[in-house]
Structures are given as structure tokens and as C-alpha cells.
Scaffold this motif. Structure first.
Motif, PDB file in Angstrom:
ATOM      1  N   LEU A 110      -6.109  48.632  49.019  1.00 38.87           N
ATOM      2  CA  LEU A 110      -7.412  48.199  48.509  1.00 38.87           C
ATOM      3  C   LEU A 110      -8.294  49.382  48.125  1.00 38.87           C
ATOM      4  CD1 LEU A 110      -8.228  45.314  51.037  1.00 38.87           C
ATOM      5  CD2 LEU A 110      -7.380  45.106  48.694  1.00 38.87           C
ATOM      6  N   ASP A 111      -8.109  50.517  48.797  1.00 36.46           N
ATOM      7  CA  ASP A 111      -8.944  51.687  48.521  1.00 36.46           C
ATOM      8  C   ASP A 111      -8.391  52.588  47.421  1.00 36.46           C
ATOM      9  OD1 ASP A 111     -10.639  50.859  50.527  1.00 36.46           O
ATOM     10  OD2 ASP A 111      -9.703  52.095  52.079  1.00 36.46           O
ATOM     11  N   SER A 112      -7.290  52.206  46.805  1.00 44.79           N
ATOM     12  CA  SER A 112      -6.624  53.104  45.854  1.00 44.79           C
ATOM     13  C   SER A 112      -7.020  52.875  44.401  1.00 44.79           C
ATOM     14  CB  SER A 112      -5.096  52.935  45.981  1.00 44.79           C
ATOM     15  OG  SER A 112      -4.700  51.630  45.613  1.00 44.79           O
ATOM     16  N   LYS A 113      -7.943  51.969  44.137  1.00 46.70           N
ATOM     17  CA  LYS A 113      -8.274  51.646  42.743  1.00 46.70           C
ATOM     18  C   LYS A 113      -8.850  52.855  42.002  1.00 46.70           C
ATOM     19  CE  LYS A 113     -10.772  48.386  39.807  1.00 46.70           C
ATOM     20  NZ  LYS A 113     -11.171  49.446  38.860  1.00 46.70           N
ATOM     21  N   PHE A 139       9.268  60.350  31.957  1.00 41.15           N
ATOM     22  CA  PHE A 139       8.088  59.765  31.323  1.00 41.15           C
ATOM     23  C   PHE A 139       7.883  60.408  29.951  1.00 41.15           C
ATOM     24  CE2 PHE A 139       7.126  60.016  35.958  1.00 41.15           C
ATOM     25  CZ  PHE A 139       7.334  58.679  36.230  1.00 41.15           C
ATOM     26  N   ASN A 140       7.840  59.574  28.912  1.00 36.67           N
ATOM     27  CA  ASN A 140       7.589  60.063  27.562  1.00 36.67           C
ATOM     28  C   ASN A 140       6.094  60.264  27.344  1.00 36.67           C
ATOM     29  OD1 ASN A 140      10.353  59.918  26.919  1.00 36.67           O
ATOM     30  ND2 ASN A 140      10.152  57.737  26.440  1.00 36.67           N
ATOM     31  N   PHE A 141       5.766  60.846  26.188  1.00 34.86           N
ATOM     32  CA  PHE A 141       4.357  61.107  25.893  1.00 34.86           C
ATOM     33  C   PHE A 141       3.578  59.807  25.742  1.00 34.86           C
ATOM     34  CE2 PHE A 141       0.950  61.934  22.752  1.00 34.86           C
ATOM     35  CZ  PHE A 141       0.184  62.776  23.535  1.00 34.86           C
ATOM     36  N   GLN A 142       4.212  58.793  25.164  1.00 34.35           N
ATOM     37  CA  GLN A 142       3.544  57.505  24.968  1.00 34.35           C
ATOM     38  C   GLN A 142       3.916  56.515  26.072  1.00 34.35           C
ATOM     39  OE1 GLN A 142       1.277  56.878  22.738  1.00 34.35           O
ATOM     40  NE2 GLN A 142       1.460  58.860  21.700  1.00 34.35           N
ATOM     41  N   HIS A 143       4.091  57.011  27.283  1.00 28.78           N
ATOM     42  CA  HIS A 143       4.437  56.123  28.396  1.00 28.78           C
ATOM     43  C   HIS A 143       3.280  55.149  28.657  1.00 28.78           C
ATOM     44  CE1 HIS A 143       7.078  55.227  31.791  1.00 28.78           C
ATOM     45  NE2 HIS A 143       6.008  55.084  32.530  1.00 28.78           N
ATOM     46  N   PRO A 144       3.581  53.867  28.902  1.00 33.09           N
ATOM     47  CA  PRO A 144       2.507  52.858  29.069  1.00 33.09           C
ATOM     48  C   PRO A 144       1.800  52.961  30.421  1.00 33.09           C
ATOM     49  CG  PRO A 144       4.645  51.829  29.393  1.00 33.09           C
ATOM     50  CD  PRO A 144       4.925  53.241  28.970  1.00 33.09           C
ATOM     51  N   TRP A 145       0.926  53.947  30.548  1.00 35.59           N
ATOM     52  CA  TRP A 145       0.224  54.129  31.815  1.00 35.59           C
ATOM     53  C   TRP A 145      -0.752  52.997  32.103  1.00 35.59           C
ATOM     54  CZ3 TRP A 145       2.849  57.357  34.419  1.00 35.59           C
ATOM     55  CH2 TRP A 145       3.424  58.484  33.830  1.00 35.59           C
ATOM     56  N   LYS A 146      -1.251  52.342  31.063  1.00 28.23           N
ATOM     57  CA  LYS A 146      -2.169  51.217  31.293  1.00 28.23           C
ATOM     58  C   LYS A 146      -1.479  50.077  32.037  1.00 28.23           C
ATOM     59  CE  LYS A 146      -5.432  51.861  27.471  1.00 28.23           C
ATOM     60  NZ  LYS A 146      -6.021  51.240  26.260  1.00 28.23           N
ATOM     61  N   GLN A 147      -0.180  49.934  31.830  1.00 31.23           N
ATOM     62  CA  GLN A 147       0.554  48.880  32.530  1.00 31.23           C
ATOM     63  C   GLN A 147       0.580  49.138  34.023  1.00 31.23           C
ATOM     64  OE1 GLN A 147       1.451  46.139  31.192  1.00 31.23           O
ATOM     65  NE2 GLN A 147       2.524  45.256  32.965  1.00 31.23           N
ATOM     66  N   TYR A 148       0.547  50.404  34.419  1.00 29.62           N
ATOM     67  CA  TYR A 148       0.489  50.726  35.848  1.00 29.62           C
ATOM     68  C   TYR A 148      -0.816  50.224  36.467  1.00 29.62           C
ATOM     69  CZ  TYR A 148       4.659  53.668  35.711  1.00 29.62           C
ATOM     70  OH  TYR A 148       5.953  54.110  35.594  1.00 29.62           O
ATOM     71  N   LEU A 149      -1.888  50.283  35.695  1.00 28.47           N
ATOM     72  CA  LEU A 149      -3.160  49.752  36.193  1.00 28.47           C
ATOM     73  C   LEU A 149      -3.075  48.236  36.358  1.00 28.47           C
ATOM     74  CD1 LEU A 149      -5.722  51.807  34.073  1.00 28.47           C
ATOM     75  CD2 LEU A 149      -4.910  52.249  36.394  1.00 28.47           C
ATOM     76  N   LYS A 150      -2.363  47.580  35.466  1.00 31.02           N
ATOM     77  CA  LYS A 150      -2.178  46.128  35.591  1.00 31.02           C
ATOM     78  C   LYS A 150      -1.354  45.800  36.835  1.00 31.02           C
ATOM     79  CE  LYS A 150      -0.584  42.099  32.959  1.00 31.02           C
ATOM     80  NZ  LYS A 150       0.016  41.622  31.684  1.00 31.02           N
ATOM     81  N   ILE A 151      -0.300  46.591  37.073  1.00 32.31           N
ATOM     82  CA  ILE A 151       0.508  46.381  38.281  1.00 32.31           C
ATOM     83  C   ILE A 151      -0.333  46.643  39.523  1.00 32.31           C
ATOM     84  CG2 ILE A 151       2.517  47.189  39.564  1.00 32.31           C
ATOM     85  CD1 ILE A 151       3.821  47.887  36.899  1.00 32.31           C
ATOM     86  N   GLY A 152      -1.134  47.704  39.492  1.00 37.81           N
ATOM     87  CA  GLY A 152      -1.995  48.006  40.635  1.00 37.81           C
ATOM     88  C   GLY A 152      -2.998  46.906  40.915  1.00 37.81           C
TER      89      GLY A 152
END
Length: 474
Positions: free
Chosen positions: A281-284, A303-316
Motif C-alpha cells: 500500500l505504501d509503494s505507490k 527491457f527495450n527503449f519503448q518498454h511499456p512502463w505504464k502497464q507496470y503502474l496498472k499492475i501495481g
């Protein structure tokens, strides 16, 4: 009563001699110098003890997290190299007295991760170049307008451009990527515009400052990438799958302890693992910062240059939604401590709850392995089906709870009054248990959301199946 004259002025010791007589010896009075010396010794002793404790804590921190020690060494190395611009005469004559700007750039730009260093370095160089160019343009226009209008033009330009740059920092897309650059733009443009009114050779001064800033940022980027780099993307990736493991441990710890015992002990051995959901809960904020810096990083590892890092936020976000459910579940279990035990109802739903809990935690751990190895799991489909079947069984057990509320009694009465008295008490006691079962069902739905988010990421990065030779993340 003792006379005041009979009281000795100094402290005395009474000593028994071997022949049976007593001998009185006066205790020597401490002089002022001795008192001051003892006071200084105690103060120095306390300071030395505090310094020693601080050094022990610093040593333990360095042993536990060597990355922080490496970052400190890299900053020292960058400052040492950049300082040569000030020490060596040939370099000093090339950049003039502005060599100190290179040192200042290293101090404010060098961060612990490669992405954060690139973010600040690129923003600083770009903003300095744009602000310096606009500042020189405004200075040239004001100079051509004449001495009378020069301060007016400079003042108006500073007002409008500084106001526009400040307002841009409130725009979400600008704030997420160029907030630091906007701040540097305001600072540089104001300095160049205002100082150009009184200082001659402003063009040469601006060029020298831009050169020193470019030198400082270049060394920061090179040292950050070449010497034991810390990648923000890899840190974000590691944080996500570790959060999945902590969530599975918390789910197992609370549910199993609750169903196997009448009360949940706050000081039990599993307490640390069970509290793992709080770290989730504290990791946002950490996830948001790492994702922002990971966008600036070049390709590294898997990890490529265009790796979908935004998807990690969705998983989080999906992981945290499940963690909120576990937090509510833990509060429900601790609230049951104040009510008498309802063991027969626990036994009624125990098997279904344990099966449900095992299926949920297995899915979370399998998702963690999927992210850790960057390979698709061949067991995920069967695990999800088992969890959905366990949800159905738990719902059947939940619907049958009202039939178990009428506890057996020895009274033989045909009136309704004894029945009401028998039902009211168990109904109040069963509320925490039914809430717990409902939360387990709700948590299963949220875990399905995590599975969907991870599957979406697998499609974006083209993950291979588990039986293929995939390179695990570092």
C-alpha cells in the motif's frame, strides 16, 4: 539536637583501626579545576559514544544496501573529475570563472538511478539552452530599442515568460516529464535577461555557462551508466513482483492463522510476513517515480527503449486494490477477538476458505514468477479455473450459514420466544466471519484483475512460454 557549630564543614570518613580505635579522616574537597575536568570528560565521553553509534548505523546501512555506498562513490568520482576544469589552467582558461557551474551541475543532477540522472541532465541542458537563447534574443531586441526602453522590454519579457513557464508546471503532461526543466528555464532566463542589462559580453558568459553545464551533465551520464548502473526500470520490475510475493504471504498468514485458532495473535511469528500488504500500500509513490525515470533510460537487460512502463503502474494499481481487500480482511479478523468463539461456524466454512486462499496465493506467486522470468506460465489457466471453482464452493457455504445460526438447545418449547433468544446472539457473532468470507470472494475478483493486467503486459512485450529459453531479469 545537634548544634550548627558541631557539624563539620567538610565531609569526613570514619575508619576502624585494627587495635579497636577509630580514626577520622577528612575527604579532600574537589577543586574547581577538577570539577571542570570531570565535566569535560563526561561531555566528551557522551559525544564519542554518539559518534560511535552513528558510525555503527552507517556501517550497517552500507552493508544492508551497498547500492547507496556505490552511489556515494560515483558522486565523489564525478566531482573529482569535473573539478579538473577548475584546477587545470588550460581548461580553466577555456571556460573562465564559470568552471564552478560544472561542479554545481554534478551536485544537483547526479541521482541514484540512471533514469533519474538522464531526466535531470537532459532537462537541465535543454532548458539552459532554450532560456539562454531567448535571453540573448531579448537582450538584443532591448539593446536595439534604445536605453530608454531596454529595462521595460526586459521586465515585460521576464514577466510573461516566467509566468508562462510557471503555469506549464501545472499541466500534468509537462509536470510528469519536464517539471525540472521548466524550473531551470525560469532561473536561467531570469539570470541571463537581468544580468545582461549591467554585464558586458553576455553572449560569451552564456556560452561558457552552457559549456560547463554540458560538461557536468556528460560526466554524470557516463559515470552513472558505465560504473555499476542502477536502472530505474529494473527496480520497478523487481518492486512489482516482490509486491506480489508479499501479498501472497499476507493472504496465507492471516487466513490460515484465523481459521486454525480462535484468535489472531498480534505478536505471532508470522506477523512480519502477514504485514507485507502494508508495504504494498505504501509503494505507490515509489512506483510512480520509478516509472517516470524508466522512460528516459536506454535499452538494458531484457527491457527495450519503448518498454511499456505504464502497464507496470496498472499492475501495481491492481495489486494495491487486492491489498486494500486484505487490509479490510485483517481488520475484520481482529475485531472478532472481542466476541466469543463461533467454532462450529468456522468449521463449516473452513475447508472452502482454505481452498480459496490456497488458490489465490498460488496465483499471486505464479504471477510473481511470470514477471521475474518474463515468461508466460503454462499453469495460469488451470490455477484461475481452480480459484473460480473455489469461489463457487465458498458462495454455497456462505448461503448455507443462515441454516447454522440456530444453535441446538435443551429446551422443549413450542413458543417462538426461546427461538429468538437462541438466534440473536449467534447472528451478532457471525458478522465478522461472513464479512471475511465475502472479502475472500471479492479478493478473488481483484486477483482476476491482476491476472488480466499481467497478461496484457505479456502481450505487449511478446513473452515466451515457460518451456522456452527465456532470459530471466537481473
Amino acid at each position: 539536637m545537634v548544634n550548627e557549630k558541631d557539624v563539620p564543614e567538610n565531609l569526613e570518613w570514619s575508619i576502624n583501626v585494627a587495635d579497636g580505635t577509630k580514626q577520622v579522616v577528612a575527604v579532600p574537597e574537589l577543586r574547581l579545576v577538577n570539577k571542570v575536568w570531570l565535566g569535560l570528560k563526561s561531555v566528551v565521553g557522551v559525544l564519542v559514544l554518539k559518534v560511535w553509534r552513528f558510525l555503527v548505523k552507517a556501517w550497517n546501512l552500507g552493508v544492508a544496501e551497498p547500492k547507496k555506498v556505490i552511489h556515494a562513490v560515483k558522486v565523489g568520482l564525478a566531482l573529482t573529475i569535473v573539478s579538473l576544469c577548475y584546477y587545470m589552467r588550460s581548461l580553466y582558461e577555456g571556460v573562465g570563472g564559470n568552471a564552478m557551474w560544472a561542479v554545481m551541475t554534478v551536485v544537483v543532477v547526479f541521482e541514484s538511478s540512471v533514469g533519474a540522472t538522464l531526466y535531470k541532465s537532459i532537462n537541465r541542458v535543454t532548458a539552459t539552452f532554450l532560456a539562454g537563447s531567448l535571453g540573448l534574443g531579448v537582450h538584443w531586441i532591448s539593446y536595439k530599442a534604445g536605453e530608454k526602453f531596454e529595462p521595460i522590454i526586459i521586465g515585460i519579457s521576464v514577466f510573461f515568460l516566467a509566468s508562462a513557464a510557471t503555469f506549464s508546471r501545472f499541466i500534468p503532461s509537462v509536470k510528469s516529464r519536464f517539471d525540472y526543466g521548466a524550473l531551470i528555464f525560469i532561473l536561467t532566463f531570469s539570470l541571463v535577461s537581468v544580468s545582461g542589462y549591467r554585464v558586458d559580453g553576455i553572449s560569451e558568459l552564456a556560452f561558457q555557462r552552457l559549456s560547463t553545464i554540458f560538461i557536468g551533465t556528460s560526466f554524470c551520464i557516463l559515470i552513472s551508466i558505465l560504473f555499476y548502473p542502477t536502472w530505474a526500470g529494473a527496480e520497478l520490475h523487481r518492486l512489482i513482483y516482490r509486491n506480489l510475493e508479499k501479498l501472497a504471504d499476507s493472504l496465507d498468514g492471516y487466513v490460515i492463522e484465523y481459521l486454525d485458532n480462535e484468535a489472531v495473535a498480534e505478536d505471532s511469528n508470522h506477523n512480519k510476513a502477514s504485514k507485507g500488504y502494508k508495504y504494498v500500500l505504501d509503494s505507490k509513490a515509489t512506483e510512480d517515480n520509478l516509472a517516470k525515470f524508466a522512460r528516459w533510460e536506454p535499452a538494458h537487460g531484457c527491457f527495450n527503449f519503448q518498454h511499456p512502463w505504464k502497464q507496470y503502474l496498472k499492475i501495481g494499481a491492481s495489486i494495491r486494490s487486492s491489498a486494500y481487500c486484505i487490509e479490510a480482511l485483517s481488520g475484520c479478523m481482529y475485531s472478532e477477538i472481542q466476541t466469543p468463539g463461533i467454532g462450529y461456524l468456522k468449521k463449516h466454512v473452513s475447508n472452502a476458505c482454505k481452498t480459496m486462499n490456497k488458490s489465490s496465493s498460488d496465483i499471486l506467486r505464479e504471477l510473481a514468477v511470470t514477471l521475474k522470468t518474463m515468461t508466460k506460465s503454462s499453469q495460469m489457466g488451470s490455477l484461475v479455473r481452480e480459484m473460480n471453482f473455489a469461489v463457487q464452493q465458498l458462495q454455497i457455504s456462505l448461503r448455507s450459514i443462515p441454516n447454522c445460526l440456530i444453535a441446538p438447545t435443551s429446551e422443549d418449547s413450542t413458543t417462538d420466544e426461546p427461538l429468538r433468544k437462541t438466534c440473536i446472539k449467534p447472528l451478532l457473532e457471525v458478522i465478522p466471519l461472513t464479512t471475511l468470507v465475502s472479502l475472500l470472494i471479492e479478493n478473488a475478483a481483484r486477483i482476476n484483475g491482476i491476472v488480466d493486467a499481467v497478461n496484457e503486459l505479456a502481450g505487449m512485450v511478446d513473452m515466451k512460454h515457460g518451456n522456452s529459453k527465456a532470459k530471466p531479469t537481473q
